[in-house]
Design a protein around this motif. Structure first.
Motif, PDB file in Angstrom:
ATOM      1  N   ALA A   1      10.239 -18.378 -77.675  1.00 20.48           N
ATOM      2  CA  ALA A   1      11.116 -19.803 -77.060  1.00 20.48           C
ATOM      3  C   ALA A   1      10.127 -20.730 -76.407  1.00 20.48           C
ATOM      4  N   ALA A   2       9.110 -20.094 -75.527  1.00 23.99           N
ATOM      5  CA  ALA A   2       8.222 -21.017 -74.942  1.00 23.99           C
ATOM      6  C   ALA A   2       7.506 -21.990 -76.079  1.00 23.99           C
ATOM      7  N   GLN A   3       7.122 -21.277 -77.282  1.00 25.54           N
ATOM      8  CA  GLN A   3       6.265 -22.078 -78.243  1.00 25.54           C
ATOM      9  C   GLN A   3       7.235 -23.147 -78.815  1.00 25.54           C
ATOM     10  N   ALA A   4       8.640 -23.017 -78.874  1.00 29.12           N
ATOM     11  CA  ALA A   4       9.322 -23.822 -79.377  1.00 29.12           C
ATOM     12  C   ALA A   4       9.654 -24.835 -78.463  1.00 29.12           C
ATOM     13  N   ALA A   5       9.783 -24.710 -77.042  1.00 30.94           N
ATOM     14  CA  ALA A   5       9.863 -25.776 -76.150  1.00 30.94           C
ATOM     15  C   ALA A   5       8.735 -26.603 -76.028  1.00 30.94           C
ATOM     16  N   TYR A   6       7.640 -25.975 -76.199  1.00 30.89           N
ATOM     17  CA  TYR A   6       6.287 -26.689 -76.194  1.00 30.89           C
ATOM     18  C   TYR A   6       6.370 -27.916 -77.262  1.00 30.89           C
ATOM     19  N   GLU A   7       6.654 -27.240 -78.450  1.00 33.70           N
ATOM     20  CA  GLU A   7       6.567 -28.049 -79.657  1.00 33.70           C
ATOM     21  C   GLU A   7       7.214 -29.448 -79.517  1.00 33.70           C
ATOM     22  N   VAL A   8       8.710 -29.171 -78.957  1.00 33.23           N
ATOM     23  CA  VAL A   8       9.628 -30.107 -78.830  1.00 33.23           C
ATOM     24  C   VAL A   8       9.002 -31.133 -77.660  1.00 33.23           C
ATOM     25  N   SER A   9       8.288 -30.459 -76.515  1.00 34.19           N
ATOM     26  CA  SER A   9       7.889 -31.428 -75.548  1.00 34.19           C
ATOM     27  C   SER A   9       6.933 -32.483 -76.052  1.00 34.19           C
ATOM     28  N   CYS A  10       5.962 -31.753 -76.960  1.00 28.45           N
ATOM     29  CA  CYS A  10       4.930 -32.489 -77.329  1.00 28.45           C
ATOM     30  C   CYS A  10       5.597 -33.396 -78.417  1.00 28.45           C
ATOM     31  N   GLU A  11       6.595 -33.170 -79.096  1.00 29.15           N
ATOM     32  CA  GLU A  11       6.837 -34.195 -80.175  1.00 29.15           C
ATOM     33  C   GLU A  11       7.678 -35.404 -79.412  1.00 29.15           C
ATOM     34  N   ALA A  12       8.215 -35.134 -78.395  1.00 25.75           N
ATOM     35  CA  ALA A  12       8.803 -36.239 -77.407  1.00 25.75           C
ATOM     36  C   ALA A  12       7.671 -36.998 -76.785  1.00 25.75           C
ATOM     37  N   GLN A  13       6.608 -36.409 -76.388  1.00 20.61           N
ATOM     38  CA  GLN A  13       5.545 -37.147 -75.887  1.00 20.61           C
ATOM     39  C   GLN A  13       4.892 -38.101 -76.812  1.00 20.61           C
ATOM     40  N   SER A  14       4.743 -37.410 -78.160  1.00 17.89           N
ATOM     41  CA  SER A  14       4.002 -38.399 -79.207  1.00 17.89           C
ATOM     42  C   SER A  14       5.066 -39.372 -79.546  1.00 17.89           C
ATOM     43  N   ARG A  15       6.301 -39.369 -79.431  1.00 18.01           N
ATOM     44  CA  ARG A  15       7.274 -40.280 -79.885  1.00 18.01           C
ATOM     45  C   ARG A  15       7.141 -41.453 -78.781  1.00 18.01           C
ATOM     46  N   ARG A  16       7.036 -40.898 -77.665  1.00 15.99           N
ATOM     47  CA  ARG A  16       6.974 -41.954 -76.488  1.00 15.99           C
ATOM     48  C   ARG A  16       5.750 -42.939 -76.515  1.00 15.99           C
TER      49      ARG A  16
END
Length: 65
Positions: free
Chosen positions: A18-33
């Motif tokens: 769950a932590a890994q999945a949340a990290y990946e979502v966060s990284c993708e959101a940051q990259s998109r921004r």
């Protein structure tokens, strides 16, 4: 509590996943921004592509915001 071959319990694996999945979502959101900021500051499409490439953001799959 059952243990896996690596000595972690199933609960530990679930929390890690769950932590890994949340990290990946966060990284993708940051990259998109970051891609949006670069696109907004670029002079033209070629400049945007070059900047994204220099920042290591080119060629990443995008998901809708």
């Amino acid at each position: 509590m059952s243990r896996t071959a690596h000595g972690f319990g199933k609960d530990d694996q679930g929390r890690w996943s769950a932590a890994q999945a949340a990290y990946e979502v966060s990284c993708e959101a940051q990259s998109r921004r970051a891609r949006r900021v670069v696109a907004g500051m670029a002079v033209d499409a070629a400049d945007c592509a070059e900047l994204l490439d220099m920042l290591g953001l080119a060629g990443r799959p995008t998901t809708p915001a």
